[in-house]
Design a protein around this motif. Structure first.
Motif, PDB file in Angstrom:
ATOM      1  N   MET A   1     -16.106  -3.552 -40.775  1.00 38.73           N
ATOM      2  CA  MET A   1     -15.070  -3.496 -40.177  1.00 38.73           C
ATOM      3  C   MET A   1     -13.724  -3.620 -41.149  1.00 38.73           C
ATOM      4  O   MET A   1     -12.737  -4.128 -40.946  1.00 38.73           O
ATOM      5  CB  MET A   1     -14.694  -4.525 -39.125  1.00 38.73           C
ATOM      6  CG  MET A   1     -13.867  -4.503 -38.142  1.00 38.73           C
ATOM      7  SD  MET A   1     -13.781  -5.443 -36.710  1.00 38.73           S
ATOM      8  CE  MET A   1     -12.748  -5.005 -35.781  1.00 38.73           C
ATOM      9  N   HIS A   2     -14.004  -3.053 -42.282  1.00 35.67           N
ATOM     10  CA  HIS A   2     -12.980  -3.160 -43.029  1.00 35.67           C
ATOM     11  C   HIS A   2     -12.340  -1.964 -43.756  1.00 35.67           C
ATOM     12  O   HIS A   2     -12.868  -0.899 -43.610  1.00 35.67           O
ATOM     13  CB  HIS A   2     -13.793  -3.780 -44.591  1.00 35.67           C
ATOM     14  CG  HIS A   2     -14.376  -5.068 -44.613  1.00 35.67           C
ATOM     15  ND1 HIS A   2     -13.822  -5.892 -45.531  1.00 35.67           N
ATOM     16  CD2 HIS A   2     -15.022  -5.643 -43.756  1.00 35.67           C
ATOM     17  CE1 HIS A   2     -14.589  -7.094 -45.175  1.00 35.67           C
ATOM     18  NE2 HIS A   2     -15.267  -7.076 -43.990  1.00 35.67           N
TER      19      HIS A   2
ATOM     20  N   MET B   1     -12.792   1.774 -43.072  1.00 36.75           N
ATOM     21  CA  MET B   1     -12.353   1.412 -41.611  1.00 36.75           C
ATOM     22  C   MET B   1     -13.609   1.542 -40.722  1.00 36.75           C
ATOM     23  O   MET B   1     -13.585   2.194 -39.614  1.00 36.75           O
ATOM     24  CB  MET B   1     -11.213   2.230 -41.170  1.00 36.75           C
ATOM     25  CG  MET B   1     -10.474   1.771 -40.132  1.00 36.75           C
ATOM     26  SD  MET B   1      -9.285   2.716 -39.611  1.00 36.75           S
ATOM     27  CE  MET B   1      -8.307   1.722 -38.445  1.00 36.75           C
ATOM     28  N   HIS B   2     -14.802   1.165 -41.181  1.00 39.53           N
ATOM     29  CA  HIS B   2     -16.081   1.416 -40.298  1.00 39.53           C
ATOM     30  C   HIS B   2     -16.471   0.195 -39.818  1.00 39.53           C
ATOM     31  O   HIS B   2     -16.293  -1.035 -40.519  1.00 39.53           O
ATOM     32  CB  HIS B   2     -17.089   2.066 -41.218  1.00 39.53           C
ATOM     33  CG  HIS B   2     -16.646   3.521 -41.489  1.00 39.53           C
ATOM     34  ND1 HIS B   2     -17.795   4.559 -41.619  1.00 39.53           N
ATOM     35  CD2 HIS B   2     -15.510   4.238 -41.501  1.00 39.53           C
ATOM     36  CE1 HIS B   2     -17.054   5.840 -41.912  1.00 39.53           C
ATOM     37  NE2 HIS B   2     -15.750   5.472 -41.765  1.00 39.53           N
ATOM     38  N   LEU B   3     -17.339  -0.026 -38.921  1.00 35.52           N
ATOM     39  CA  LEU B   3     -17.849  -0.968 -38.476  1.00 35.52           C
ATOM     40  C   LEU B   3     -19.359  -0.962 -39.121  1.00 35.52           C
ATOM     41  O   LEU B   3     -20.111   0.083 -39.429  1.00 35.52           O
ATOM     42  CB  LEU B   3     -18.254  -0.600 -36.922  1.00 35.52           C
ATOM     43  CG  LEU B   3     -18.728  -2.043 -35.923  1.00 35.52           C
ATOM     44  CD1 LEU B   3     -17.492  -2.997 -35.997  1.00 35.52           C
ATOM     45  CD2 LEU B   3     -18.989  -1.309 -34.585  1.00 35.52           C
ATOM     46  N   SER B   4     -19.586  -1.900 -39.746  1.00 32.78           N
ATOM     47  CA  SER B   4     -20.702  -2.185 -40.456  1.00 32.78           C
ATOM     48  C   SER B   4     -22.112  -2.357 -39.714  1.00 32.78           C
ATOM     49  O   SER B   4     -22.260  -2.738 -38.767  1.00 32.78           O
ATOM     50  CB  SER B   4     -20.687  -3.567 -41.564  1.00 32.78           C
ATOM     51  OG  SER B   4     -20.848  -4.499 -40.985  1.00 32.78           O
ATOM     52  N   ALA B   5     -23.268  -2.204 -40.293  1.00 30.39           N
ATOM     53  CA  ALA B   5     -24.537  -2.305 -39.639  1.00 30.39           C
ATOM     54  C   ALA B   5     -24.633  -3.816 -39.409  1.00 30.39           C
ATOM     55  O   ALA B   5     -25.412  -4.008 -38.221  1.00 30.39           O
ATOM     56  CB  ALA B   5     -25.621  -1.504 -40.806  1.00 30.39           C
ATOM     57  N   GLU B   7     -22.462  -5.855 -38.656  1.00 27.34           N
ATOM     58  CA  GLU B   7     -21.806  -6.267 -37.521  1.00 27.34           C
ATOM     59  C   GLU B   7     -22.569  -5.791 -36.094  1.00 27.34           C
ATOM     60  O   GLU B   7     -22.444  -6.236 -35.205  1.00 27.34           O
ATOM     61  CB  GLU B   7     -20.291  -5.656 -37.611  1.00 27.34           C
ATOM     62  CG  GLU B   7     -19.432  -6.503 -38.584  1.00 27.34           C
ATOM     63  CD  GLU B   7     -18.176  -5.623 -39.179  1.00 27.34           C
ATOM     64  OE1 GLU B   7     -17.195  -6.369 -39.245  1.00 27.34           O
ATOM     65  OE2 GLU B   7     -18.222  -4.501 -39.312  1.00 27.34           O
ATOM     66  N   GLU B   8     -22.722  -4.516 -36.296  1.00 30.75           N
ATOM     67  CA  GLU B   8     -23.089  -3.876 -35.038  1.00 30.75           C
ATOM     68  C   GLU B   8     -24.590  -4.265 -34.472  1.00 30.75           C
ATOM     69  O   GLU B   8     -24.798  -5.059 -33.442  1.00 30.75           O
ATOM     70  CB  GLU B   8     -23.512  -2.363 -35.349  1.00 30.75           C
ATOM     71  CG  GLU B   8     -24.248  -1.435 -34.209  1.00 30.75           C
ATOM     72  CD  GLU B   8     -23.511  -1.406 -32.959  1.00 30.75           C
ATOM     73  OE1 GLU B   8     -22.305  -1.823 -32.767  1.00 30.75           O
ATOM     74  OE2 GLU B   8     -24.195  -1.369 -32.025  1.00 30.75           O
ATOM     75  N   TYR B   9     -25.497  -4.291 -35.418  1.00 31.96           N
ATOM     76  CA  TYR B   9     -26.842  -5.203 -34.950  1.00 31.96           C
ATOM     77  C   TYR B   9     -26.765  -6.603 -34.910  1.00 31.96           C
ATOM     78  O   TYR B   9     -27.503  -6.953 -34.041  1.00 31.96           O
ATOM     79  CB  TYR B   9     -28.052  -4.794 -36.044  1.00 31.96           C
ATOM     80  CG  TYR B   9     -28.165  -3.316 -36.316  1.00 31.96           C
ATOM     81  CD1 TYR B   9     -28.708  -2.573 -35.299  1.00 31.96           C
ATOM     82  CD2 TYR B   9     -28.401  -2.612 -37.474  1.00 31.96           C
ATOM     83  CE1 TYR B   9     -28.951  -1.229 -35.324  1.00 31.96           C
ATOM     84  CE2 TYR B   9     -28.865  -1.184 -37.570  1.00 31.96           C
ATOM     85  CZ  TYR B   9     -28.939  -0.478 -36.415  1.00 31.96           C
ATOM     86  OH  TYR B   9     -29.139   0.744 -36.608  1.00 31.96           O
ATOM     87  N   ILE B  80     -17.532 -10.996 -34.816  1.00 29.16           N
ATOM     88  CA  ILE B  80     -17.042 -10.267 -36.038  1.00 29.16           C
ATOM     89  C   ILE B  80     -16.828 -11.138 -37.342  1.00 29.16           C
ATOM     90  O   ILE B  80     -17.127 -10.830 -38.314  1.00 29.16           O
ATOM     91  CB  ILE B  80     -15.993  -9.459 -35.560  1.00 29.16           C
ATOM     92  CG1 ILE B  80     -16.463  -8.341 -34.642  1.00 29.16           C
ATOM     93  CG2 ILE B  80     -15.231  -8.653 -36.723  1.00 29.16           C
ATOM     94  CD1 ILE B  80     -17.547  -7.424 -34.948  1.00 29.16           C
ATOM     95  N   GLY B  84     -18.860  -9.989 -40.372  1.00 31.56           N
ATOM     96  CA  GLY B  84     -18.108  -9.124 -41.294  1.00 31.56           C
ATOM     97  C   GLY B  84     -16.756  -9.347 -41.601  1.00 31.56           C
ATOM     98  O   GLY B  84     -16.523  -8.968 -42.904  1.00 31.56           O
ATOM     99  N   PHE B  87     -10.733  -7.185 -40.375  1.00 32.19           N
ATOM    100  CA  PHE B  87     -10.178  -5.710 -40.802  1.00 32.19           C
ATOM    101  C   PHE B  87      -9.257  -5.916 -42.195  1.00 32.19           C
ATOM    102  O   PHE B  87      -9.447  -4.733 -42.892  1.00 32.19           O
ATOM    103  CB  PHE B  87      -9.604  -5.090 -39.625  1.00 32.19           C
ATOM    104  CG  PHE B  87      -8.701  -3.854 -39.969  1.00 32.19           C
ATOM    105  CD1 PHE B  87      -9.558  -2.767 -39.975  1.00 32.19           C
ATOM    106  CD2 PHE B  87      -7.271  -3.890 -39.891  1.00 32.19           C
ATOM    107  CE1 PHE B  87      -8.943  -1.566 -40.154  1.00 32.19           C
ATOM    108  CE2 PHE B  87      -6.757  -2.698 -40.170  1.00 32.19           C
ATOM    109  CZ  PHE B  87      -7.340  -1.562 -40.293  1.00 32.19           C
TER     110      PHE B  87
END
Lengths: 168, 168
Positions: A1-2, B1-5, B7-9, B80, B84, B87
DNA sequence: TAAAAACTATACAGAGTTGTCTAGATTATT
DNA sequence: AATAATCTAGACAACTCTGTATAGTTTTTA
């Protein structure tokens, strides 16, 4: 989320061109000096922006870069889309199935709805800020965002984060 | 600006514990099977969650993991933050000065205000959704978010993104 | 006390990101 | 036509992220 480095530095270069709007083209070296980046890195970033259609280039002596449109018609979402893409792209779930062929939550995933909503809100917000808006200074930008932009002030109103342990 | 793996898992594992709330502890193997992840990976994720204080572990036979608090007192922002981070963290500008010692925009940066605002909005929103909220199914979650949650519905209202070229 | 169950810690290879480097192509100027 | 100015393209090493592998520690149970 960066925020990625490419998104951050790429946007700075784009804003630099916006600040120079109407003054002809800007050389890589000029952008690099203004932003405190190496000319090599700026070259690479400008290539991404050019392939994304946000800037036009002129080659050869007296060449350089300029915005492909007026600063007020390029939104921050346009920039982010070109520089890094969505917070939660369409392919995200397909790309994160774990060790199975299909995600264990493929049928019913409340997390997916949540991220989709956050992603839509960010996209919606950034789509309503243009490079021209960014040309104001920091203090003017702060005032504008917190008092004049309805979607921000509404969202910030009553947004005291719930403290941990406070209950639902 | 992505959600990291991570964070998701990591969030999926946390939600899995929330769904099992009150049923004693859950073994790594149980979580892994339910989520379609390898037990080794789940172990690694659970370690992050434990070090972050979101889950408690019991070692030895009959051991396992459980939430350290009730599901309704753990927010998505808590998750979050542990998995991670922000933001747009406080140290972002300091960490991205380019080739200079200090960022060329240190004194006056409208971009900084923009990202800080977006970051605050995301943090505020995620702080008002708990793991208990996520326990509803996808459809219920969608309905709840788009109709009952005022900060979402207000932000979505009139949020038609400005088309490129439309002007400011 | 021995064995099995279960979490803990760390090392590691593969992939992606970051920023630099080098060589090439195009245009203006002389 | 030659030279200098400028963008263009791709290779590359260092770093970070991802997911796996392996060996270790703690607790229960017999």
């Amino acid at each position: 989320m960066h925020l990625s480095a490419q998104e951050e530095y790429g946007l700075r270069c784009l804003l630099r061109l916006a600040l120079d709007e109407g003054e002809g083209v800007m050389r890589v070296q000029d952008i690099a000096e203004a932003e405190g980046l190496s000319p090599e890195y700026v070259s690479k970033l400008m290539r991404v922006l050019r392939l994304g259609g946000l800037v036009d280039s002129t080659r050869g002596a007296c060449g350089g870069y300029r915005l492909s449109q007026t600063a007020d018609s390029i939104t921050l979402w346009d920039a982010i889309e070109v520089l890094g893409g969505s917070f939660f792209p369409e392919c995200f779930c397909e790309a994160h199935p774990g060790i199975r062929r299909d995600c264990a939550r493929a049928d019913d995933c409340s997390i997916r709805v949540l991220w989709r909503t956050v992603s839509d809100l960010v996209r919606g917000g950034l789509s309503r800020v243009s490079l021209a808006d960014l040309k104001r200074g920091e203090e003017a930008m702060r005032t504008w965002l917190t008092t004049d932009v309805s979607w921000v002030s509404e969202a910030l109103a009553g947004s005291t984060p719930r403290a941990r342990g406070e209950g639902a």
